[in-house]
Scaffold this motif. Structure first.
Motif, mmCIF file in Angstrom:
data_model
loop_
_atom_site.group_PDB
_atom_site.id
_atom_site.type_symbol
_atom_site.label_atom_id
_atom_site.label_comp_id
_atom_site.label_asym_id
_atom_site.label_seq_id
_atom_site.Cartn_x
_atom_site.Cartn_y
_atom_site.Cartn_z
ATOM 1 N N GLU A 23 -12.757 8.463 4.585
ATOM 2 C CA GLU A 23 -11.697 8.090 5.190
ATOM 3 C C GLU A 23 -11.521 6.216 4.640
ATOM 4 O OE1 GLU A 23 -9.579 6.639 8.040
ATOM 5 O OE2 GLU A 23 -10.662 8.589 7.911
ATOM 6 N N GLN A 24 -11.739 5.619 3.307
ATOM 7 C CA GLN A 24 -11.578 4.616 3.314
ATOM 8 C C GLN A 24 -10.146 4.912 2.158
ATOM 9 O OE1 GLN A 24 -14.339 5.265 3.104
ATOM 10 N NE2 GLN A 24 -15.484 5.128 0.572
ATOM 11 N N VAL A 25 -9.967 6.124 1.699
ATOM 12 C CA VAL A 25 -8.850 6.523 0.347
ATOM 13 C C VAL A 25 -7.628 6.599 1.343
ATOM 14 C CG1 VAL A 25 -8.250 8.598 -0.955
ATOM 15 C CG2 VAL A 25 -11.056 7.800 -0.647
ATOM 16 N N VAL A 26 -5.924 5.468 0.734
ATOM 17 C CA VAL A 26 -5.442 6.040 1.604
ATOM 18 C C VAL A 26 -4.143 6.912 0.700
ATOM 19 C CG1 VAL A 26 -3.293 4.886 1.100
ATOM 20 C CG2 VAL A 26 -5.393 3.787 1.838
ATOM 21 N N VAL A 27 -4.337 7.641 1.777
ATOM 22 C CA VAL A 27 -3.528 9.287 0.616
ATOM 23 C C VAL A 27 -2.200 8.503 0.728
ATOM 24 C CG1 VAL A 27 -3.086 11.889 1.722
ATOM 25 C CG2 VAL A 27 -5.578 11.016 1.744
ATOM 26 N N VAL A 28 -1.474 8.791 -0.444
ATOM 27 C CA VAL A 28 0.364 9.122 -0.495
ATOM 28 C C VAL A 28 0.674 10.396 -0.551
ATOM 29 C CG1 VAL A 28 2.224 8.084 -1.441
ATOM 30 C CG2 VAL A 28 -0.464 6.355 -0.846
ATOM 31 N N LEU A 29 1.530 10.355 0.240
ATOM 32 C CA LEU A 29 2.701 11.960 -0.137
ATOM 33 C C LEU A 29 4.107 11.633 0.204
ATOM 34 C CD1 LEU A 29 1.446 14.184 3.254
ATOM 35 C CD2 LEU A 29 0.469 14.384 0.830
ATOM 36 N N ASP A 30 4.086 12.542 -1.440
ATOM 37 C CA ASP A 30 5.882 11.944 -1.805
ATOM 38 C C ASP A 30 6.676 12.681 -1.282
ATOM 39 O OD1 ASP A 30 8.225 11.238 -3.180
ATOM 40 O OD2 ASP A 30 6.999 11.222 -4.964
ATOM 41 N N GLU A 31 7.868 12.091 -0.124
ATOM 42 C CA GLU A 31 8.119 13.640 0.807
ATOM 43 C C GLU A 31 9.609 12.742 -0.538
ATOM 44 O OE1 GLU A 31 7.760 13.728 4.442
ATOM 45 O OE2 GLU A 31 5.309 14.725 3.998
ATOM 46 N N VAL A 58 4.902 21.767 5.196
ATOM 47 C CA VAL A 58 4.536 20.701 6.179
ATOM 48 C C VAL A 58 4.974 19.380 5.211
ATOM 49 C CG1 VAL A 58 2.083 20.355 6.343
ATOM 50 C CG2 VAL A 58 2.852 19.851 8.631
ATOM 51 N N SER A 59 5.163 18.780 6.799
ATOM 52 C CA SER A 59 5.547 16.685 6.225
ATOM 53 C C SER A 59 4.509 16.243 6.871
ATOM 54 C CB SER A 59 6.852 16.513 6.964
ATOM 55 O OG SER A 59 7.119 15.118 7.311
ATOM 56 N N GLY A 60 4.434 15.375 6.091
ATOM 57 C CA GLY A 60 3.090 14.714 6.331
ATOM 58 C C GLY A 60 3.116 13.907 7.254
ATOM 59 N N LEU A 61 4.410 14.087 7.813
ATOM 60 C CA LEU A 61 5.229 13.215 9.273
ATOM 61 C C LEU A 61 4.294 13.991 10.184
ATOM 62 C CD1 LEU A 61 8.861 11.924 9.055
ATOM 63 C CD2 LEU A 61 6.390 10.707 9.090
ATOM 64 N N GLY A 65 14.618 3.729 -0.962
ATOM 65 C CA GLY A 65 13.769 4.460 -0.237
ATOM 66 C C GLY A 65 12.749 4.006 1.014
ATOM 67 N N TYR A 66 11.615 4.202 1.614
ATOM 68 C CA TYR A 66 11.086 3.274 2.447
ATOM 69 C C TYR A 66 9.965 5.161 2.414
ATOM 70 C CZ TYR A 66 13.518 7.830 5.333
ATOM 71 O OH TYR A 66 13.153 8.479 6.097
ATOM 72 N N ALA A 67 8.721 3.832 3.528
ATOM 73 C CA ALA A 67 6.759 4.246 3.239
ATOM 74 C C ALA A 67 7.045 4.359 4.898
ATOM 75 C CB ALA A 67 6.147 3.427 2.881
ATOM 76 N N ILE A 68 6.801 5.574 5.569
ATOM 77 C CA ILE A 68 6.264 5.267 6.852
ATOM 78 C C ILE A 68 4.370 5.938 6.809
ATOM 79 C CG2 ILE A 68 5.954 6.835 8.602
ATOM 80 C CD1 ILE A 68 8.669 7.737 7.523
ATOM 81 N N GLY A 69 3.947 4.567 7.437
ATOM 82 C CA GLY A 69 2.548 4.541 7.971
ATOM 83 C C GLY A 69 1.954 3.553 9.221
ATOM 84 N N GLN A 70 0.914 3.808 8.968
ATOM 85 C CA GLN A 70 0.119 2.448 10.094
ATOM 86 C C GLN A 70 1.122 1.730 9.680
ATOM 87 O OE1 GLN A 70 -1.235 3.002 13.058
ATOM 88 N NE2 GLN A 70 -1.373 5.556 13.172
ATOM 89 N N LYS A 71 0.740 0.081 10.280
ATOM 90 C CA LYS A 71 1.432 -1.141 10.545
ATOM 91 C C LYS A 71 0.229 -1.922 9.596
ATOM 92 C CE LYS A 71 3.476 -5.273 12.811
ATOM 93 N NZ LYS A 71 3.913 -5.350 13.937
ATOM 94 N N ASP A 72 -0.661 -1.884 9.814
ATOM 95 C CA ASP A 72 -1.518 -2.345 8.846
ATOM 96 C C ASP A 72 -1.679 -1.421 7.327
ATOM 97 O OD1 ASP A 72 -2.933 0.063 9.916
ATOM 98 O OD2 ASP A 72 -5.154 -1.047 9.740
ATOM 99 N N VAL A 73 -1.655 -1.310 7.409
ATOM 100 C CA VAL A 73 -1.278 -0.150 5.841
ATOM 101 C C VAL A 73 -0.655 -0.602 4.999
ATOM 102 C CG1 VAL A 73 -1.988 2.478 4.932
ATOM 103 C CG2 VAL A 73 -3.249 1.929 6.797
ATOM 104 N N VAL A 74 0.408 -0.408 6.013
ATOM 105 C CA VAL A 74 2.365 -0.442 5.091
ATOM 106 C C VAL A 74 2.241 -2.033 4.937
ATOM 107 C CG1 VAL A 74 4.525 -0.197 5.719
ATOM 108 C CG2 VAL A 74 3.319 1.668 6.493
ATOM 109 N N LEU A 132 -4.103 12.880 11.927
ATOM 110 C CA LEU A 132 -5.532 13.563 11.824
ATOM 111 C C LEU A 132 -5.679 12.406 10.353
ATOM 112 C CD1 LEU A 132 -4.638 16.973 9.830
ATOM 113 C CD2 LEU A 132 -5.839 16.654 12.060
ATOM 114 N N ARG A 133 -5.157 11.620 9.948
ATOM 115 C CA ARG A 133 -5.575 10.162 9.395
ATOM 116 C C ARG A 133 -4.734 8.625 9.509
ATOM 117 N NH1 ARG A 133 -8.397 11.580 5.250
ATOM 118 N NH2 ARG A 133 -9.099 9.442 4.191
ATOM 119 N N GLU A 134 -6.015 7.908 9.487
ATOM 120 C CA GLU A 134 -4.961 6.429 9.370
ATOM 121 C C GLU A 134 -4.343 6.211 8.433
ATOM 122 O OE1 GLU A 134 -6.431 2.700 10.621
ATOM 123 O OE2 GLU A 134 -7.085 3.596 12.237
ATOM 124 N N ARG A 135 -5.243 6.685 7.106
ATOM 125 C CA ARG A 135 -4.458 5.844 6.464
ATOM 126 C C ARG A 135 -3.701 6.475 5.692
ATOM 127 N NH1 ARG A 135 -9.610 2.021 3.822
ATOM 128 N NH2 ARG A 135 -9.927 0.651 5.690
#
Length: 201
Positions: free
Chosen positions: A23-31, A43-46, A73-82, A51-54
């Motif tokens: 759970e502590q691992v942050v996953v980054v998907l480059d799309e 499948v898009s990560g969106l 470019g831009y990043a999409i994710g949970q506010k606290d992670v971004v 399935l995963r907060e990080r």
């Protein structure tokens, strides 16, 4: 889709990765190439954010929108992670002109749809032609194809360059493979003409 191969990882494998990593691992998907992907199991990560907060999904205006020189470019994710990204990014990292260009691009989705449709048609045509010449071609989901010329790619690159065609050689262990950007139909005609000449020699 992967760069430089253009291949992709299917939904089942991506879901398994997101579920099984600690759970502590942050996953980054480059799309970067997401608009070009049309495989049934892509499948898009969106779609998988539940399935995963990080999880951070990266997108760009460089490919389908044609704004590579603007570096937007831009990043999409949970506010606290971004928020961690905002702590380390350079201030004013996207200039005003690039922001205006990106906003204008978002106002013209039909342009992107036309470009992506043309890319799919031409990508299939290039793939079929290269395979017809006996080359191995990776199954691409991007705006380029990755082909094995079966000989040192620097030699292929030099010969193609002398014929007025620029394609990108790769380092070992794929040093017989070259990445070929899908262009306009007339550019692709010239590419295929040069490849036929090369293969025949």
């Amino acid at each position: 889709p992967n760069n430089p191969t253009g291949t992709h990882v299917g939904r089942a494998a991506v879901e398994r990765l997101l579920k099984e990593l600690p759970e502590q691992v942050v996953v980054v998907l480059d799309e970067a190439y997401v608009q070009f992907a049309d495989a049934d199991d892509y499948v898009s990560g969106l779609e998988l954010r539940g399935l995963r907060e990080r999880l951070i999904v990266l997108r760009t205006f460089s490919k389908a929108y044609g704004l590579a020189a603007n570096r937007v470019g831009y990043a999409i994710g949970q506010k606290d992670v971004v928020s961690y990204l905002n702590r380390v990014r350079a201030p004013f990292n996207v200039n005003t002109l690039a922001q205006v260009a990106a906003r204008a691009a978002l106002q013209d989705p039909e342009h992107v749809e036309r470009y992506v449709a043309l890319n799919r048609t031409e990508r299939a045509r290039i793939t079929e032609a290269l395979e017809g010449l006996g080359l191995r071609v990776a199954p691409s989901q991007a705006n380029f194809v990755f082909a094995d010329f079966g000989r040192p790619n620097e030699e292929v690159y030099d010969r193609m360059l002398r014929m007025g065609v620029i394609i990108r050689p790769m380092p070992a262990p794929v040093d017989t493979w070259l990445r070929i950007t899908v262009g306009r139909p007339e550019e692709n005609d010239r590419l295929l003409e040069a490849v036929r000449e090369l293969v025949a020699s």
